[in-house]
Design a protein around this motif. Structure first.
Motif, PDB file in Angstrom:
ATOM      1  N   PRO A  64       0.814  -0.694   0.490  1.00 35.39           N
ATOM      2  CA  PRO A  64       0.034   0.279  -0.133  1.00 35.39           C
ATOM      3  C   PRO A  64       0.971   1.167  -0.188  1.00 35.39           C
ATOM      4  O   PRO A  64       0.621   2.530  -0.646  1.00 35.39           O
ATOM      5  N   VAL A  65       1.921   1.447   0.458  1.00 31.27           N
ATOM      6  CA  VAL A  65       3.157   2.165   1.018  1.00 31.27           C
ATOM      7  C   VAL A  65       3.546   2.746  -0.253  1.00 31.27           C
ATOM      8  O   VAL A  65       3.623   3.419  -1.168  1.00 31.27           O
ATOM      9  N   VAL A  66       4.004   1.379  -1.066  1.00 33.38           N
ATOM     10  CA  VAL A  66       4.214   2.723  -2.797  1.00 33.38           C
ATOM     11  C   VAL A  66       2.864   2.439  -4.374  1.00 33.38           C
ATOM     12  O   VAL A  66       3.121   3.353  -5.017  1.00 33.38           O
ATOM     13  N   ARG A  67       2.401   1.919  -3.525  1.00 39.70           N
ATOM     14  CA  ARG A  67       0.519   1.728  -4.001  1.00 39.70           C
ATOM     15  C   ARG A  67       0.664   4.101  -4.290  1.00 39.70           C
ATOM     16  O   ARG A  67       0.264   4.379  -4.777  1.00 39.70           O
ATOM     17  N   ASN A  68       0.911   4.015  -3.157  1.00 39.66           N
ATOM     18  CA  ASN A  68       0.273   5.962  -2.536  1.00 39.66           C
ATOM     19  C   ASN A  68       1.663   6.699  -3.030  1.00 39.66           C
ATOM     20  O   ASN A  68       0.955   7.673  -3.606  1.00 39.66           O
ATOM     21  N   GLU A  69       2.538   5.820  -3.414  1.00 45.21           N
ATOM     22  CA  GLU A  69       3.835   6.711  -3.546  1.00 45.21           C
ATOM     23  C   GLU A  69       3.720   6.957  -5.554  1.00 45.21           C
ATOM     24  O   GLU A  69       4.049   7.869  -5.931  1.00 45.21           O
ATOM     25  N   LEU A  70       3.284   5.710  -6.172  1.00 43.52           N
ATOM     26  CA  LEU A  70       3.145   5.406  -7.453  1.00 43.52           C
ATOM     27  C   LEU A  70       2.175   6.488  -7.589  1.00 43.52           C
ATOM     28  O   LEU A  70       2.087   6.746  -8.715  1.00 43.52           O
ATOM     29  N   MET A  71       0.800   6.386  -6.471  1.00 45.01           N
ATOM     30  CA  MET A  71      -0.545   7.273  -7.308  1.00 45.01           C
ATOM     31  C   MET A  71      -0.090   8.627  -6.968  1.00 45.01           C
ATOM     32  O   MET A  71      -0.513   9.602  -8.573  1.00 45.01           O
ATOM     33  N   MET A  72       0.318   9.305  -6.441  1.00 48.90           N
ATOM     34  CA  MET A  72       1.103  10.810  -6.564  1.00 48.90           C
ATOM     35  C   MET A  72       2.170  10.820  -8.077  1.00 48.90           C
ATOM     36  O   MET A  72       2.334  11.365  -8.241  1.00 48.90           O
ATOM     37  N   LEU A  73       2.891  10.199  -8.027  1.00 50.98           N
ATOM     38  CA  LEU A  73       4.259  10.298  -9.180  1.00 50.98           C
ATOM     39  C   LEU A  73       4.018   9.656 -10.326  1.00 50.98           C
ATOM     40  O   LEU A  73       3.829   9.336 -12.238  1.00 50.98           O
ATOM     41  N   ARG A  74       2.334   9.390 -11.218  1.00 48.85           N
ATOM     42  CA  ARG A  74       1.470   9.088 -11.917  1.00 48.85           C
ATOM     43  C   ARG A  74       1.975   9.316 -13.109  1.00 48.85           C
ATOM     44  O   ARG A  74       2.444   8.655 -14.821  1.00 48.85           O
ATOM     45  N   GLU A  75       1.813  10.873 -13.301  1.00 48.64           N
ATOM     46  CA  GLU A  75       2.443  11.842 -14.553  1.00 48.64           C
ATOM     47  C   GLU A  75       3.815  11.995 -15.219  1.00 48.64           C
ATOM     48  O   GLU A  75       3.575  11.403 -15.771  1.00 48.64           O
ATOM     49  N   SER A  76       3.956  11.643 -13.959  1.00 41.10           N
ATOM     50  CA  SER A  76       5.528  12.298 -13.985  1.00 41.10           C
ATOM     51  C   SER A  76       6.044  10.583 -14.531  1.00 41.10           C
ATOM     52  O   SER A  76       7.346  10.742 -15.568  1.00 41.10           O
ATOM     53  N   LEU A  77       5.587   9.325 -14.270  1.00 39.35           N
ATOM     54  CA  LEU A  77       5.613   7.894 -14.585  1.00 39.35           C
ATOM     55  C   LEU A  77       5.499   7.809 -15.952  1.00 39.35           C
ATOM     56  O   LEU A  77       5.974   7.213 -16.996  1.00 39.35           O
ATOM     57  N   ARG A  78       3.998   8.380 -16.499  1.00 41.31           N
ATOM     58  CA  ARG A  78       3.824   8.284 -17.692  1.00 41.31           C
ATOM     59  C   ARG A  78       4.517   9.025 -18.711  1.00 41.31           C
ATOM     60  O   ARG A  78       5.014   8.273 -19.733  1.00 41.31           O
TER      61      ARG A  78
END
Length: 96
Positions: A64-78
């Motif tokens: 869940p911690v990694v999930r929250n982190e990636l949720m915030m970084l979705r646009e940058s990651l995309r």
């Protein structure tokens, strides 16, 4: 049918990819294969499943911690994923 002009294997593969319209699927496969390089071993180890469907990258995580982190970084990651893929392979990221 015999050709008059000899072509290289690279040219033959390019013709095959173009003829069967495989470029989008190959780009999707490249995104999945670069996932660990892009996110690192920690996030990659917590990735349960990853796939692309209709331009949407679906990421299933065990933490869940990694999930929250990636949720915030979705646009940058995309953006990073599309840069590595060399084209607009992913238009949206969904984190599960």
């Amino acid at each position: 049918m015999r050709r008059n002009k000899t072509i290289t294997i690279g040219e033959a593969l390019a013709d095959l990819i173009r003829e069967y319209n495989l470029a989008p699927k190959l780009r999707e496969a490249s995104v999945i294969s670069i996932w660990e390089d892009l996110t690192g071993k920690v996030i990659s180890a917590r990735t349960k499943k990853i796939f692309i469907k209709d331009g949407v990258l679906h990421i299933y995580l065990t933490s869940p911690v990694v999930r929250n982190e990636l949720m915030m970084l979705r646009e940058s990651l995309r953006r990073q994923v599309n840069i590595k893929a060399g084209a607009e392979a992913v238009r949206e990221i969904v984190v599960h």
